[in-house]
Design an enzyme around this catalytic site. Structure first.
Site, short mmCIF file in Angstrom:
data_model
loop_
_atom_site.label_atom_id
_atom_site.label_comp_id
_atom_site.label_asym_id
_atom_site.label_seq_id
_atom_site.Cartn_x
_atom_site.Cartn_y
_atom_site.Cartn_z
N LYS A 1 -4.03 -2.76 1.82
CA LYS A 1 -3.45 -1.78 2.74
C LYS A 1 -3.64 -2.15 4.21
O LYS A 1 -3.83 -1.28 5.06
CB LYS A 1 -4.04 -0.39 2.47
CG LYS A 1 -3.76 0.12 1.05
CD LYS A 1 -4.33 1.49 0.78
CE LYS A 1 -5.79 1.45 0.45
NZ LYS A 1 -6.31 2.70 -0.12
N ASP B 1 -10.89 6.34 -5.30
CA ASP B 1 -10.17 7.60 -5.05
C ASP B 1 -9.42 8.10 -6.29
O ASP B 1 -9.32 9.31 -6.53
CB ASP B 1 -9.22 7.50 -3.85
CG ASP B 1 -8.27 6.32 -3.93
OD1 ASP B 1 -8.42 5.47 -4.83
OD2 ASP B 1 -7.36 6.25 -3.08
MG MG Z 1 -6.64 9.01 -0.06
#
Ligand code: MG
Ligand code: ADP
Length: 442
Positions: free
Chosen positions: A160, A196
């Site tokens: 990312k 996550d």
């Molecule tokens: Mg998140």
């Protein structure tokens, strides 16, 4: 525009639609390859799916206490105070969100962790009242990590767009603990490290036992599911009964048909050749894919005028939020200094955004279909899929596009699959994992 011009535009858009198409038949093929990669990953073989054991199972719903959670996503750091009542209710007592500055994303690793600890300090300053002196903190870290235990794990590689130095290959819990020490915050103990996706699954399954997939569709995309421990053959020492949540790292899946725009985006990214699925699905990339289409259309005189080319020449200047605006019936032209945009161009832009975002939703649905079918090939049980991430939450029609594809693939049996938003699930779930880890220590 001349008749020829109109035809050229129609032809271009119809070719674009084909370049970005994903049919139910193609999804079945994707599922087949996905299962092969899952199998190889679980066995520790070469696979584009890392299949990382999390050392956590699903919660019982009886976990109790107050916890701090820290969620490092792709764009934001969130600090949350979570109260668990032991009865399936997790309440978000307070939350603060901090945007990570780009120089921190690409700077020295120590500075990134110092920034994170600063966020915790600001949170405590703001919400201190009524909170205890010492805290167990659960750390949601949304990057690929090889976990060694529930409270340690090494970053395999940044994704990312992150490039902070000196973090890859290191235990991120130790790096966080060192930063807490540097800033004199000795009363905080890092009790758990969670991906996550795992947090999202745990958060939803705290109250809903039929929840068995956790998904993120935000800056990045990924998912996890509970696997029978006996099938995780990459960790032979774990051969035992029971289940453990496995972080698929599906953003890396590379058995997808890519087009010229995907290839351009990949080549100029800072992780070329990696995260192929993520680059077709997640919020970090959809705007850039659309921008590449727009640039080509301007060059081919199918959109705007050539004078507008410089406005679209900056990579990543067009964001997924911008695309989302067009689906709301609004537009982003002000941000690009374009005035008096013609209705035809407005429509073309809406089409481009629709085409790019629809493919994203369909591929996300394909990956979910693969995971659900892996656990339950004939869809005999109900499956709640907990999904966190602003792209899923906020892009108009995104969820409907996913559901349509699930029905395209499974027919009526798709009714067994419920896609549910698990807002802030990644942080809340980490707190639940922290509760389990903290009680195991006592
Ligand atoms: Mg998140
Ligand atoms: P993170 O992935 O950092 O944990 P989020 O889940 O909030 O954080 O996702 C943020 C990403 O979601 C942004 O990078 C952007 O790509 C996308 N996004 C944010 N707002 C919107 C919106 N209104 N519509 C569509 N996508 C959005």
């Amino acid at each position: 525009m001349s008749k020829d011009g109109t035809n050229a535009l129609e032809r271009f858009l119809s070719d674009l639609e084909s370049l970005f198409s994903v049919t139910p038949q193609e999804v079945r093929e994707i599922m087949f390859h996905f299962h092969e990669e899952m199998r190889r990953g679980l066995a520790g073989g070469k696979s584009s799916l890392k299949m990382i054991p999390s050392f956590v199972g699903r919660p019982k719903g009886t976990e109790k206490g107050d916890f701090l959670a820290l969620d490092l996503g792709g764009t934001n750091v969130r600090v949350l105070a979570v109260a668990l009542d032991g009865n399936g209710n997790a309440t978000l007592a307070a939350v603060s969100r901090f945007v990570i500055p780009s120089e921190t994303i690409g700077g020295a690793g120590d500075k990134l962790f110092d920034f994170i600890v600063d966020c915790i300090q600001s949170f405590l300053k703001e919400h201190h009242a009524g909170m205890p002196q010492a805290y167990d903190l659960a750390f949601t870290f949304s990057f690929p990590v090889v976990q060694r235990s529930v409270s340690s794990g090494e970053l395999i590689c940044w994704t990312k767009g992150f490039t902070a130095s000196g973090v890859e290959g290191k235990d991120v819990v130790a790096l966080l603990a060192e930063a807490l020490q540097r800033k004199g915050m000795k009363s905080i103990h890092v009790a758990a490290l969670a991906n996550d996706t795992v947090g999202t699954l745990v958060a939803k399954s705290y109250a809903d036992p039929s929840c068995d997939v956790g998904v993120i569709i935000g800056t990045g995309t990924n998912a996890c599911y509970p696997e029978k421990v006996a099938r995780i053959s990459r960790l032979p020492e774990l051969r035992a009964s029971g289940e453990m949540i496995v972080n698929i790292e599906w953003g890396g899946f590379d058995k997808l048909k890519t087009n010229v725009y995907d290839n351009l985006l990949d080549l100029s990214s800072n992780n070329a050749g990696r995260q192929k699925l993520e680059k077709m699905v997640s919020g970090m990339y959809l705007g850039e894919l659309a921008r590449l289409v727009i640039v080509e259309m301007i060059q081919k005189r199918l959109l705007f005028t050539e004078k507008s080319l410089p406005a679209f020449s900056v990579a990543y200047a067009l964001t997924t939020e911008h695309l989302s605006m067009t689906a709301h019936g609004s537009d982003f032209f002000d941000d690009f200094g374009l005035a008096d945009v013609q209705e035809a161009d407005r429509q073309t832009i809406r089409e481009i955004c629709r085409i790019v975002s629809t493919r994203s939703a369909r591929i996300a649905a394909a990956a979910i279909a693969a995971v659900v079918a892996w656990m339950d090939a004939d869809l005999e049980s109900n499956h709640t899929v907990a999904i966190d991430g602003a792209l899923f939450e906020k892009y108009p029609g995104f969820q409907d596009n996913m559901t349509d594809m699930l029905f395209g693939v499974f027919g009526d049996r798709a009714k067994k699959i419920k896609l549910e938003l698990a807002k802030d699930g990644s942080g809340i779930g980490a707190a639940i994992i922290g509760a389990v880890a903290a009680s195991a220590r006592q």
